[in-house]
Design a protein around this motif. Structure first.
Motif, mmCIF file in Angstrom:
data_model
loop_
_atom_site.group_PDB
_atom_site.id
_atom_site.type_symbol
_atom_site.label_atom_id
_atom_site.label_comp_id
_atom_site.label_asym_id
_atom_site.label_seq_id
_atom_site.Cartn_x
_atom_site.Cartn_y
_atom_site.Cartn_z
ATOM 1 N N GLU A 77 -10.108 1.213 2.368
ATOM 2 C CA GLU A 77 -9.459 2.435 2.352
ATOM 3 C C GLU A 77 -8.020 2.497 2.678
ATOM 4 O O GLU A 77 -7.532 3.387 2.113
ATOM 5 N N GLY A 78 -7.707 1.786 3.716
ATOM 6 C CA GLY A 78 -6.286 1.712 4.016
ATOM 7 C C GLY A 78 -5.464 1.344 2.810
ATOM 8 O O GLY A 78 -4.257 1.794 2.430
ATOM 9 N N THR A 79 -5.719 0.369 1.994
ATOM 10 C CA THR A 79 -5.223 -0.173 0.791
ATOM 11 C C THR A 79 -5.165 1.032 -0.130
ATOM 12 O O THR A 79 -4.011 1.156 -0.827
ATOM 13 N N ILE A 97 -2.164 5.238 -3.182
ATOM 14 C CA ILE A 97 -1.852 6.660 -3.140
ATOM 15 C C ILE A 97 -0.530 7.241 -2.834
ATOM 16 O O ILE A 97 0.419 7.833 -3.536
ATOM 17 N N SER A 98 0.106 6.778 -1.786
ATOM 18 C CA SER A 98 1.346 6.830 -1.120
ATOM 19 C C SER A 98 2.386 6.372 -2.359
ATOM 20 O O SER A 98 3.377 7.308 -2.543
ATOM 21 N N ARG A 99 2.287 5.244 -2.800
ATOM 22 C CA ARG A 99 3.203 4.667 -3.757
ATOM 23 C C ARG A 99 3.227 5.384 -5.070
ATOM 24 O O ARG A 99 4.150 5.903 -5.562
ATOM 25 N N ILE A 100 1.819 5.975 -5.536
ATOM 26 C CA ILE A 100 1.827 6.628 -6.808
ATOM 27 C C ILE A 100 2.264 8.022 -6.361
ATOM 28 O O ILE A 100 3.214 8.718 -7.453
ATOM 29 N N LEU A 101 2.206 8.866 -5.328
ATOM 30 C CA LEU A 101 2.951 10.257 -4.913
ATOM 31 C C LEU A 101 4.270 9.995 -5.173
ATOM 32 O O LEU A 101 5.376 10.991 -5.295
#
Length: 79
Positions: free
Chosen positions: A55-57, A62-66
Motif C-alpha cells: 500500500e505504501g507504494t 497516487i502522490s505522483r499522479i496528483l
C-alpha cells in the motif's frame, strides 16, 4: 487514507486513462495502471492487492499522479 472516487472523478480521468492521454502528462505505465484502478473506484488496499505491491507504494504512485495533475488532494482531482 482511502479514496472513493465518485462518478464525477471517473469522468475527470476519462481522457487521462485512455490510450490517447494528453502528452503533457508524464505518467509511467504503472502510474497509468494505478490511475485506471482509481478511476474504477478501487481503494489503495484493493489496488495493492491487484498489482501485488504494498500500500505504501500505491500511496507514492497516487502522490505522483496528483502532483502531475496539479492538485493537492483527491477531492480536487474530481473537480
Amino acid at each position: 487514507m482511502y479514496l472513493n472516487f465518485t462518478r464525477s472523478a471517473s469522468k475527470s480521468f476519462c481522457d487521462i486513462t485512455s490510450s490517447t492521454a494528453q502528452p503533457h502528462l508524464n505518467l509511467s505505465e504503472r502510474e497509468r495502471e494505478v490511475l485506471r484502478l482509481l478511476d474504477q473506484g478501487k481503494t489503495n488496499r484493493e489496488i495493492a492487492r491487484i498489482l501485488h505491491i504494498i500500500e505504501g507504494t500505491i500511496r507514492n504512485y497516487i502522490s505522483r499522479i496528483l502532483s502531475e495533475l496539479g492538485v493537492s488532494d483527491r477531492t480536487q482531482s474530481a473537480l
